[in-house]
Design a protein around this motif. Sequence first.
Motif, short mmCIF file in Angstrom:
data_model
loop_
_atom_site.label_atom_id
_atom_site.label_comp_id
_atom_site.label_asym_id
_atom_site.label_seq_id
_atom_site.Cartn_x
_atom_site.Cartn_y
_atom_site.Cartn_z
N LYS A 281 0.79 -1.28 -0.07
CA LYS A 281 -0.06 0.06 -0.17
C LYS A 281 0.62 1.25 -0.12
N ASP A 282 2.10 1.30 0.87
CA ASP A 282 2.73 2.49 0.83
C ASP A 282 3.63 2.63 -0.54
N ILE A 283 3.94 1.34 -1.29
CA ILE A 283 4.66 1.56 -2.45
C ILE A 283 3.69 2.22 -3.56
N LYS A 284 2.27 1.64 -3.36
CA LYS A 284 1.45 1.92 -4.43
C LYS A 284 1.27 3.82 -4.13
N ALA A 285 1.17 4.14 -2.97
CA ALA A 285 1.02 5.65 -2.58
C ALA A 285 2.02 6.44 -3.51
N GLU A 286 3.37 5.68 -3.02
CA GLU A 286 4.49 6.40 -3.53
C GLU A 286 4.68 6.53 -5.06
N LEU A 287 4.23 5.32 -5.83
CA LEU A 287 4.24 5.35 -7.06
C LEU A 287 3.26 6.46 -7.75
N ARG A 288 2.32 6.44 -6.96
CA ARG A 288 1.20 7.68 -7.68
C ARG A 288 2.03 9.14 -7.54
N LYS A 289 2.75 9.33 -6.42
CA LYS A 289 3.44 10.79 -6.50
C LYS A 289 4.32 10.73 -7.57
N ARG A 290 5.01 9.49 -7.92
CA ARG A 290 6.15 9.65 -8.93
C ARG A 290 5.48 9.23 -10.14
N LEU A 291 4.27 9.55 -10.50
CA LEU A 291 3.85 9.24 -11.83
C LEU A 291 4.52 9.89 -12.97
N HIS A 292 4.83 11.20 -12.96
CA HIS A 292 5.70 11.87 -13.90
C HIS A 292 7.12 11.69 -13.81
N TRP A 293 7.76 10.86 -12.89
CA TRP A 293 8.87 10.89 -12.88
C TRP A 293 9.57 10.01 -13.99
N SER A 294 10.86 9.95 -14.20
CA SER A 294 11.36 9.27 -15.46
C SER A 294 11.49 8.01 -15.23
N ILE A 295 11.37 7.04 -15.97
CA ILE A 295 11.53 5.41 -15.74
C ILE A 295 12.87 5.23 -15.06
N LYS A 296 13.76 5.76 -15.59
CA LYS A 296 14.98 5.56 -14.92
C LYS A 296 15.14 5.53 -13.33
N ASP A 297 14.39 6.85 -13.04
CA ASP A 297 14.52 7.17 -11.47
C ASP A 297 13.54 6.35 -10.72
N ASN A 298 12.56 5.76 -11.28
CA ASN A 298 11.75 4.94 -10.75
C ASN A 298 12.26 3.61 -10.53
N ILE A 299 13.02 3.22 -11.58
CA ILE A 299 13.63 1.72 -11.72
C ILE A 299 14.52 1.85 -10.36
N GLY A 300 15.46 2.92 -10.31
CA GLY A 300 16.45 2.97 -9.12
C GLY A 300 15.65 2.79 -7.68
N TRP A 301 14.28 3.40 -7.71
CA TRP A 301 13.85 3.77 -6.41
C TRP A 301 13.24 2.16 -6.06
N LEU A 302 12.60 1.55 -7.09
CA LEU A 302 11.98 0.32 -7.07
C LEU A 302 12.89 -0.82 -6.62
N GLN A 303 14.26 -0.77 -7.27
CA GLN A 303 15.05 -1.53 -6.91
C GLN A 303 15.88 -1.48 -5.61
N SER A 304 15.79 -0.36 -4.80
CA SER A 304 16.17 -0.14 -3.44
C SER A 304 15.11 -0.71 -2.57
N VAL A 305 13.94 -0.43 -2.88
CA VAL A 305 12.74 -0.79 -2.03
C VAL A 305 12.82 -2.55 -2.01
N VAL A 306 12.72 -3.07 -3.24
CA VAL A 306 12.68 -4.62 -3.28
C VAL A 306 13.84 -5.04 -2.69
N ARG A 307 15.09 -4.51 -2.76
CA ARG A 307 16.40 -5.06 -2.30
C ARG A 307 16.27 -5.10 -0.71
#
Length: 379
Positions: A281-307
Amino acid sequence: MSDLHGRIHRGAYRAGPSRRDWIPKADGRQRPLGIAALEDKVVQHAVGTILNQIWEEDFLGFSYGFRPGRSQHDALDALYVGITRKKVNWVLDLDIRAFFDKIDHTWMVKFVEHRIGDRRIVRLIQKWLKAGVLEQDRWFETEEGTPQGAVISPILANLYLHYVLDLWVDQWRRKKATGDVVIDRYADDAVLGFPHRGEAEQFLEQLGERLGQFGLELHPEKTRLIEFGRYAVDRRRRRGEGRPETFSFLGFTHICGMNLKTGYFVIQRKTIGKRMAAKLKDIKAELRKRLHWSIKDNIGWLQSVVRGYFQYHAIPGNEERLKAFRKDVLRLWLRQLRRRSHRSRWTWERFLERLGVLLPEIRILHPYPSARFDARHPR
């Protein structure tokens, strides 16, 4: 900093009230946090270091919370080994109601004075206990409790439970228990194992009386005595009852299981479902805030979250929950991408091929609990 040092030695230091904030818990309730001022954090860290060095010699082996060289996984390992190697048939899952809010200040000071002769240290602790809290610009007096989130709170909580719970439990199992009693405590979370139900019930009744003497009480709904252990499944089957109940400890649900290859009893440990749902649920809320972020930035953030998630939860036997978590994160990410017009036609297969492979793969990062426990405790 020199001014702060001088005020402490002159006795002119004044502890400021903690700013109260609220964070949501996995069960929907809110947990109060006390955020101290920077100056108070510095002093509390210094005093906490001293207290840790003094009481580290006294703390018992089954206490794991907030101690140097001990982690949550060490506590989980010890619990696994205790239940699987000792004659445990009943598990007592303890929950102390609002522990941090109910610590008795008078008793706390008495416990500190057992080992601290310097009145300046004692007065500092008294100032923090009485500093109060600020909430919506209003000051509230604190007659009991210590703020969760304060730098000094973990060592004070350990110190309080050392005298109230640990020493008493250790004496009880030495003098009154007729069999092995397993105990594992991390801060105010504790799990105990008993060979006999009657003995466990006797202990629970006496524990309630013991805690009451120090202003604490067991949570009547969350404190449970359950049948659990190597014979629980067979015994309940013969009585026509269902599978043994489960209990949760440090983020994992513990389940009676069996090794299919050897037929031996094992404890299956899976990430608590509500905890995983809250994280998603927290990840979903954060992704909404990052809707217009670049794919590269979102990839880096998601990698750190999952790791980071795998770093704690990637234990043997928890693979299915890890797969479900990773898959749900990918679905949330694809949903975000589809909300962008030029990505709306992405299929699940194409998404997995192009971007899904960039998230960390499932890999068990922790050894079997008995192997790590034996390595740390070669006796």
